[in-house]
Design a protein around this motif. Structure first.
Motif, PDB file in Angstrom:
ATOM      1  N   PHE A  45       0.899  -1.160   0.130  1.00  0.00           N
ATOM      2  CA  PHE A  45      -0.066   0.067  -0.097  1.00  0.00           C
ATOM      3  C   PHE A  45       0.588   1.112  -0.017  1.00  0.00           C
ATOM      4  CE2 PHE A  45      -3.248  -2.984   1.697  1.00  0.00           C
ATOM      5  CZ  PHE A  45      -4.187  -2.782   0.590  1.00  0.00           C
ATOM      6  N   ILE A  46       1.901   1.118   0.704  1.00  0.00           N
ATOM      7  CA  ILE A  46       2.852   2.275   0.752  1.00  0.00           C
ATOM      8  C   ILE A  46       3.393   2.680  -0.927  1.00  0.00           C
ATOM      9  CG2 ILE A  46       5.181   3.336   1.251  1.00  0.00           C
ATOM     10  CD1 ILE A  46       4.703   1.782   3.827  1.00  0.00           C
ATOM     11  N   PHE A  47       3.862   1.586  -1.417  1.00  0.00           N
ATOM     12  CA  PHE A  47       4.484   1.716  -2.716  1.00  0.00           C
ATOM     13  C   PHE A  47       3.418   2.174  -3.746  1.00  0.00           C
ATOM     14  CE2 PHE A  47       5.332  -0.311  -6.935  1.00  0.00           C
ATOM     15  CZ  PHE A  47       6.579   0.524  -7.100  1.00  0.00           C
ATOM     16  N   PHE A  48       2.112   1.590  -3.629  1.00  0.00           N
ATOM     17  CA  PHE A  48       1.123   2.260  -4.620  1.00  0.00           C
ATOM     18  C   PHE A  48       0.570   3.365  -4.338  1.00  0.00           C
ATOM     19  CE2 PHE A  48       1.255  -2.264  -5.917  1.00  0.00           C
ATOM     20  CZ  PHE A  48       1.461  -2.063  -7.209  1.00  0.00           C
ATOM     21  N   GLY A  49       0.993   4.158  -3.336  1.00  0.00           N
ATOM     22  CA  GLY A  49       0.557   5.676  -2.793  1.00  0.00           C
ATOM     23  C   GLY A  49      -0.903   5.722  -2.285  1.00  0.00           C
ATOM     24  N   MET A  50      -0.845   4.710  -1.153  1.00  0.00           N
ATOM     25  CA  MET A  50      -2.185   4.678  -0.416  1.00  0.00           C
ATOM     26  C   MET A  50      -1.794   4.546   1.239  1.00  0.00           C
ATOM     27  SD  MET A  50      -4.366   1.904  -2.465  1.00  0.00           S
ATOM     28  CE  MET A  50      -3.409   0.997  -3.343  1.00  0.00           C
ATOM     29  N   GLY A 152       7.752   1.992  17.554  1.00  0.00           N
ATOM     30  CA  GLY A 152       8.023   1.582  16.239  1.00  0.00           C
ATOM     31  C   GLY A 152       6.760   1.823  15.108  1.00  0.00           C
ATOM     32  N   PHE A 153       5.767   1.521  15.517  1.00  0.00           N
ATOM     33  CA  PHE A 153       4.622   1.918  14.762  1.00  0.00           C
ATOM     34  C   PHE A 153       4.245   3.306  14.620  1.00  0.00           C
ATOM     35  CE2 PHE A 153       2.063  -2.235  13.880  1.00  0.00           C
ATOM     36  CZ  PHE A 153       3.044  -2.989  13.838  1.00  0.00           C
ATOM     37  N   ILE A 154       4.657   4.097  15.723  1.00  0.00           N
ATOM     38  CA  ILE A 154       4.332   5.599  15.692  1.00  0.00           C
ATOM     39  C   ILE A 154       5.211   6.069  14.840  1.00  0.00           C
ATOM     40  CG2 ILE A 154       4.474   7.682  16.981  1.00  0.00           C
ATOM     41  CD1 ILE A 154       3.489   5.808  19.357  1.00  0.00           C
ATOM     42  N   LEU A 155       6.480   5.599  14.764  1.00  0.00           N
ATOM     43  CA  LEU A 155       7.501   6.358  13.658  1.00  0.00           C
ATOM     44  C   LEU A 155       7.290   5.759  12.369  1.00  0.00           C
ATOM     45  CD1 LEU A 155      10.435   5.904  16.331  1.00  0.00           C
ATOM     46  CD2 LEU A 155       9.563   8.147  15.348  1.00  0.00           C
ATOM     47  N   PHE A 156       6.821   4.580  12.228  1.00  0.00           N
ATOM     48  CA  PHE A 156       6.617   4.107  10.832  1.00  0.00           C
ATOM     49  C   PHE A 156       5.334   4.970  10.318  1.00  0.00           C
ATOM     50  CE2 PHE A 156       8.487  -0.331  11.302  1.00  0.00           C
ATOM     51  CZ  PHE A 156       9.495   0.104  10.540  1.00  0.00           C
ATOM     52  N   THR A 157       4.241   5.242  11.161  1.00  0.00           N
ATOM     53  CA  THR A 157       3.119   6.214  10.812  1.00  0.00           C
ATOM     54  C   THR A 157       3.713   7.517  10.344  1.00  0.00           C
ATOM     55  OG1 THR A 157       1.679   4.851  12.349  1.00  0.00           O
ATOM     56  CG2 THR A 157       1.058   7.293  11.688  1.00  0.00           C
ATOM     57  N   LEU A 158       4.369   8.030  11.050  1.00  0.00           N
ATOM     58  CA  LEU A 158       4.976   9.321  10.771  1.00  0.00           C
ATOM     59  C   LEU A 158       5.822   9.368   9.567  1.00  0.00           C
ATOM     60  CD1 LEU A 158       6.091  10.547  14.201  1.00  0.00           C
ATOM     61  CD2 LEU A 158       4.032  11.492  13.090  1.00  0.00           C
ATOM     62  N   MET A 159       6.611   8.288   9.309  1.00  0.00           N
ATOM     63  CA  MET A 159       7.569   8.298   7.917  1.00  0.00           C
ATOM     64  C   MET A 159       6.581   8.082   6.919  1.00  0.00           C
ATOM     65  SD  MET A 159      10.255   5.615   9.648  1.00  0.00           S
ATOM     66  CE  MET A 159      10.949   5.236   7.936  1.00  0.00           C
ATOM     67  N   ILE A 160       5.136   7.318   6.979  1.00  0.00           N
ATOM     68  CA  ILE A 160       4.080   7.268   5.803  1.00  0.00           C
ATOM     69  C   ILE A 160       3.649   8.381   5.502  1.00  0.00           C
ATOM     70  CG2 ILE A 160       2.143   5.852   4.963  1.00  0.00           C
ATOM     71  CD1 ILE A 160       3.502   3.395   7.072  1.00  0.00           C
ATOM     72  N   LEU A 161       3.210   9.048   6.751  1.00  0.00           N
ATOM     73  CA  LEU A 161       2.404  10.224   6.615  1.00  0.00           C
ATOM     74  C   LEU A 161       3.219  11.388   6.057  1.00  0.00           C
ATOM     75  CD1 LEU A 161      -0.109  10.430   9.714  1.00  0.00           C
ATOM     76  CD2 LEU A 161      -0.686  10.098   7.298  1.00  0.00           C
ATOM     77  N   PHE A 162       4.181  11.579   6.467  1.00  0.00           N
ATOM     78  CA  PHE A 162       5.160  12.783   6.183  1.00  0.00           C
ATOM     79  C   PHE A 162       6.234  12.605   5.191  1.00  0.00           C
ATOM     80  CE2 PHE A 162       3.174  13.556  10.361  1.00  0.00           C
ATOM     81  CZ  PHE A 162       2.442  14.772  10.028  1.00  0.00           C
ATOM     82  N   SER A 163       5.930  11.972   4.347  1.00  0.00           N
ATOM     83  CA  SER A 163       6.882  11.177   3.380  1.00  0.00           C
ATOM     84  C   SER A 163       7.899  12.344   2.822  1.00  0.00           C
ATOM     85  CB  SER A 163       6.599  10.379   2.204  1.00  0.00           C
ATOM     86  OG  SER A 163       5.672  11.105   1.563  1.00  0.00           O
ATOM     87  N   SER A 164       7.552  13.760   2.856  1.00  0.00           N
ATOM     88  CA  SER A 164       8.425  14.701   2.418  1.00  0.00           C
ATOM     89  C   SER A 164       9.498  14.866   3.249  1.00  0.00           C
ATOM     90  CB  SER A 164       7.582  15.942   2.143  1.00  0.00           C
ATOM     91  OG  SER A 164       7.041  16.385   3.334  1.00  0.00           O
TER      92      SER A 164
END
Length: 193
Positions: A45-50, A152-164
């Motif tokens: 889902f990350i790769f496909f922009g979701m 880790g999940f919180i940090l992964f979430t931030l990485m996914i949400l704020f990919s810029s």
């Protein structure tokens, strides 16, 4: 840290879900497998922009990962279940990292550093768990640390949400993971003498 100190607040929901799934005749290992299948879809889902779906399946898999352990303790925990649980947890994390790396190639170097830090921290965690005579509610000694699964999940979430800001978020995660590795290493020196 949150897994160790905050678990009591979410345990009623985990217990209730575990009881329902046991009534449905599901085993802890089946729920481990379900959590794994849901969790590895995160990277896709990350790769496909979701990103929102990626975050939802990541957290659902994490919740089911907590439920399976409770189910095991309510029935009969098995060493095989522990192996599956720990292995599948790492593969879900790899899925997130790979999804981010393929979607954002400019951040691959930082994601590689993060992967290395997770390997170091988990090596210490698992080795201490295997060598320690201490036991917790899990089937081995669980070393608490600054970065546990929820952080880790919180940090992964931030990485996914704020990919810029992915590189900076990843480097923050790397620093926290390395701090945790040293925290666990120093505790290991103290308890394994």
């Amino acid at each position: 840290m949150l897994d160790t100190h905050g678990r009591k607040y979410v345990q009623p929901a985990i217990d209730g879900t575990a009881s329902v799934l046991l009534k449905w005749k599901l085993s802890a290992n089946q729920v481990t497998g379900l959590a794994f299948l849901i969790g590895v879809s995160t990277g896709v889902f990350i790769f496909f922009g979701m990103p929102l779906i990626a975050i939802a399946v990541l957290w659902l898999s994490g919740f089911l990962d907590a439920v399976d352990g409770t189910m095991a303790r309510k029935t009969k925990p098995s060493p095989w279940g522990t192996v599956l649980d720990i292995t599948f947890d790492r593969i879900v994390e790899i899925s997130v990292i790979l999804g981010l790396a393929f979607a954002f190639p400019s951040a691959q170097w930082a994601l590689l550093l993060l992967s290395a830090s997770i390997i170091v921290s988990m090596t210490i965690f698992l080795t201490v768990g295997a060598l320690s005579e201490k036991q917790g509610i899990k089937s081995f000694y669980y070393q608490a640390g600054l970065a546990e699964r929820t952080e880790g999940f919180i940090l992964f979430t931030l990485m996914i949400l704020f990919s810029s800001q992915l590189v900076w978020m990843t480097l923050l995660f790397f620093a926290i993971e390395m701090f945790t590795a040293f925290q666990r290493l120093f505790e290991a020196k103290r308890i394994l003498k």
